[in-house]
Write an enzyme that holds these catalytic residues in place. Structure first.
Site, PDB file in Angstrom:
ATOM      1  N   GLU A   1       0.813  -1.224   0.000  1.00 38.03           N
ATOM      2  CA  GLU A   1       0.000   0.000   0.000  1.00 38.03           C
ATOM      3  C   GLU A   1       0.844   1.270   0.000  1.00 38.03           C
ATOM      4  OE1 GLU A   1      -3.370  -1.619   3.174  1.00 38.03           O
ATOM      5  OE2 GLU A   1      -1.980  -0.056   3.724  1.00 38.03           O
TER       6      GLU A   1
ATOM      7  N   CYS B   1       2.976   8.528   1.678  1.00 33.18           N
ATOM      8  CA  CYS B   1       3.308   7.564   2.733  1.00 33.18           C
ATOM      9  C   CYS B   1       3.562   6.222   2.044  1.00 33.18           C
ATOM     10  CB  CYS B   1       2.131   7.471   3.707  1.00 33.18           C
ATOM     11  SG  CYS B   1       2.344   6.200   4.959  1.00 33.18           S
TER      12      CYS B   1
ATOM     13  N   CYS C   1       4.400  -7.461   7.953  1.00 34.34           N
ATOM     14  CA  CYS C   1       5.268  -6.941   9.009  1.00 34.34           C
ATOM     15  C   CYS C   1       5.480  -8.020  10.044  1.00 34.34           C
ATOM     16  CB  CYS C   1       4.627  -5.702   9.637  1.00 34.34           C
ATOM     17  SG  CYS C   1       5.698  -4.879  10.831  1.00 34.34           S
TER      18      CYS C   1
ATOM     19  N   CYS D   1       2.615  -5.337  16.305  1.00 38.47           N
ATOM     20  CA  CYS D   1       2.071  -4.399  17.301  1.00 38.47           C
ATOM     21  C   CYS D   1       0.564  -4.664  17.410  1.00 38.47           C
ATOM     22  CB  CYS D   1       2.327  -2.952  16.880  1.00 38.47           C
ATOM     23  SG  CYS D   1       4.084  -2.561  16.779  1.00 38.47           S
TER      24      CYS D   1
ATOM     25  N   CYS E   1      -2.055  -2.580  15.242  1.00 37.75           N
ATOM     26  CA  CYS E   1      -1.735  -2.281  13.840  1.00 37.75           C
ATOM     27  C   CYS E   1      -2.145  -3.428  12.924  1.00 37.75           C
ATOM     28  CB  CYS E   1      -0.236  -2.023  13.725  1.00 37.75           C
ATOM     29  SG  CYS E   1       0.294  -1.624  12.057  1.00 37.75           S
TER      30      CYS E   1
ATOM     31  N   CYS F   1      -2.411   2.050   8.651  1.00 36.08           N
ATOM     32  CA  CYS F   1      -1.459   0.999   8.284  1.00 36.08           C
ATOM     33  C   CYS F   1      -2.085  -0.356   7.994  1.00 36.08           C
ATOM     34  CB  CYS F   1      -0.471   0.785   9.409  1.00 36.08           C
ATOM     35  SG  CYS F   1       0.488   2.217   9.725  1.00 36.08           S
TER      36      CYS F   1
HETATM   37  N1  SAH Z   1       7.087   0.151  11.583  1.00 34.92           N
HETATM   38  C1  SAH Z   1       7.149   1.589  11.618  1.00 34.92           C
HETATM   39  C2  SAH Z   1       6.398   2.270  10.500  1.00 34.92           C
HETATM   40  C3  SAH Z   1       5.013   1.794  10.164  1.00 34.92           C
HETATM   41  S1  SAH Z   1       3.724   2.179  11.307  1.00 34.92           S
HETATM   42  C4  SAH Z   1       6.708   2.093  12.975  1.00 34.92           C
HETATM   43  O1  SAH Z   1       6.305   1.277  13.818  1.00 34.92           O
HETATM   44  O2  SAH Z   1       6.824   3.284  13.233  1.00 34.92           O
HETATM   45  C5  SAH Z   1       3.533   3.916  11.147  1.00 34.92           C
HETATM   46  C6  SAH Z   1       2.777   4.542  12.307  1.00 34.92           C
HETATM   47  O3  SAH Z   1       1.367   4.206  12.243  1.00 34.92           O
HETATM   48  C7  SAH Z   1       3.289   4.066  13.641  1.00 34.92           C
HETATM   49  O4  SAH Z   1       3.473   5.106  14.542  1.00 34.92           O
HETATM   50  C8  SAH Z   1       2.169   3.121  14.038  1.00 34.92           C
HETATM   51  O5  SAH Z   1       2.205   2.894  15.381  1.00 34.92           O
HETATM   52  C9  SAH Z   1       0.942   3.849  13.519  1.00 34.92           C
HETATM   53  N2  SAH Z   1      -0.280   3.011  13.525  1.00 34.92           N
HETATM   54  C10 SAH Z   1      -0.410   1.705  13.290  1.00 34.92           C
HETATM   55  N3  SAH Z   1      -1.680   1.270  13.493  1.00 34.92           N
HETATM   56  C11 SAH Z   1      -2.387   2.345  13.878  1.00 34.92           C
HETATM   57  C12 SAH Z   1      -3.760   2.553  14.261  1.00 34.92           C
HETATM   58  N4  SAH Z   1      -4.647   1.563  14.313  1.00 34.92           N
HETATM   59  N5  SAH Z   1      -4.125   3.814  14.595  1.00 34.92           N
HETATM   60  C13 SAH Z   1      -3.246   4.830  14.572  1.00 34.92           C
HETATM   61  N6  SAH Z   1      -1.939   4.693  14.226  1.00 34.92           N
HETATM   62  C14 SAH Z   1      -1.504   3.459  13.896  1.00 34.92           C
END
Ligand code: SAH
Length: 300
Positions: free
Chosen positions: A47, A60, A67, A71, A74, A289
């Site tokens: 994406e 972006c 991944c 997390c 995410c 994401c």
């Molecule tokens: N792996 C990297 C980059 C990808 S995530 C990282 O962890 O920073 C990019 C950003 O989007 C991160 O800050 C992540 O925590 C956030 N993100 C992921 N899922 C999300 C959600 N459901 N709501 C808001 N932000 C989210």
């Protein structure tokens, strides 16, 4: 091109290609945010998002297919990790966004799409140098942001590259117990080692770090967490970007109420920490994401 000899045509075919991303889905949000889903040559998908402001656009882009960092809030990690993107595949996303936004010039790029940029270090750096170069994209380093979940050795390595890029660190919690619960990478690189790497990065590069903090209902958005956060960030040249969590139905994730968000922010401000509160964009098109890719993969 039949006017070339068949030998040369064969040689060209073996050594060159005109890109490997194929657009398979596109969503346009009411706020102008556009999300693109591309098929890769090996059936994976990836994406990229274009986020317009008045007269320019921020792109972006993704660095990995899926991944491995899982997390809990995410959507990117829900189908696990497939592979790293090549530098060419990273650049193709940027090229698509650059050519696609005819009305608004692509001026900023953030590596905040699917995957962990510092886990695909060499291809990331290769693509950044090209994006930065005058002969190619000519996007200034200060307009390029890498976002990491906190790969400590990668942050250390990055500090020696002599690049003026922006670094965002996804923190999302102010104590090890909560952070390990929502970000498994914290077990490998706990807060103390992460913050030490950040301190050294700031010292070596003379750059500020942005800490991303996704506010999740019932998990990390209470006042005690905010107080703890201001304590651990005290004295660091940094700012905090608060992000009300985007709803992810598959994960049961939702943001806290408005009042709780504002109280969290004010507590940091009172402690003298710079804070921005991110306005959610593209919520109607699942622009967070991994969400669009997740929908696609769930169907196939
Ligand atoms: N792996 C990297 C980059 C990808 S995530 C990282 O962890 O920073 C990019 C950003 O989007 C991160 O800050 C992540 O925590 C956030 N993100 C992921 N899922 C999300 C959600 N459901 N709501 C808001 N932000 C989210």
């Amino acid at each position: 091109m039949s006017d070339l000899s068949s030998g040369l045509r064969l040689k060209l075919k073996e050594n060159f290609s005109f890109g490997s991303l194929r657009l398979i889905n596109k969503r346009l949000s009411a706020d102008g945010t556009e999300k693109f889903l591309f098929a890769l040559t090996d059936k994976g998908s990836v994406e990229a998002v274009s986020i317009p402001t008045e007269n320019r656009a921020t792109g972006c882009i993704s660095t990995q297919v899926g991944c491995k960092f899982a997390c809990s809030f995410c959507a990117s990690g829900l189908h696990g990790f497939k592979r790293n993107l090549s530098a060419a595949e990273i650049l193709e996303q940027a090229l698509f966004l650059k050519d696609g936004s005819r009305v608004r010039k692509l001026t900023h790029l953030v590596f905040m799409g699917t995957g962990e940029p510092l886990d695909n270090y060499d291809n990331l750096l290769k693509s950044i140098r090209i994006i930065n170069s005058k002969e190619a994209f000519n996007i200034g380093a200060r307009r390029i942001t890498i976002s990491t979940c906190g790969i400590t050795p990668g942050i250390k390595r990055l500090s020696g590259e002599g690049l003026q890029i922006e670094l965002s660190v996804s923190l999302h919690a102010s104590d090890d117990r909560t952070r390990s619960r929502i970000m498994p990478i914290n077990k490998r690189y706990p807060l103390e080692s992460l913050l030490t790497a950040c301190r050294e990065y700031i010292k070596k590069t003379d750059r500020q770090i942005t800490f991303e903090y996704v506010l999740i209902q019932g998990l990390n958005s209470d006042l005690q967490s905010s107080r703890e956060l201001s304590k651990i960030l005290k004295g660091l040249n940094c700012k905090v970007n608060l992000i009300p969590a985007n709803f992810v139905a598959e994960l049961g994730i939702e943001p806290p109420g408005k009042l709780e968000i504002l109280m969290f922010r004010d507590c940091l401000l009172k402690a003298g920490i710079g804070v921005t509160l991110r306005k959610p964009r593209g919520q109607d098109i699942e622009a967070s994401c991994g969400q669009l890719r997740l929908k696609h993969e769930n169907r196939i």
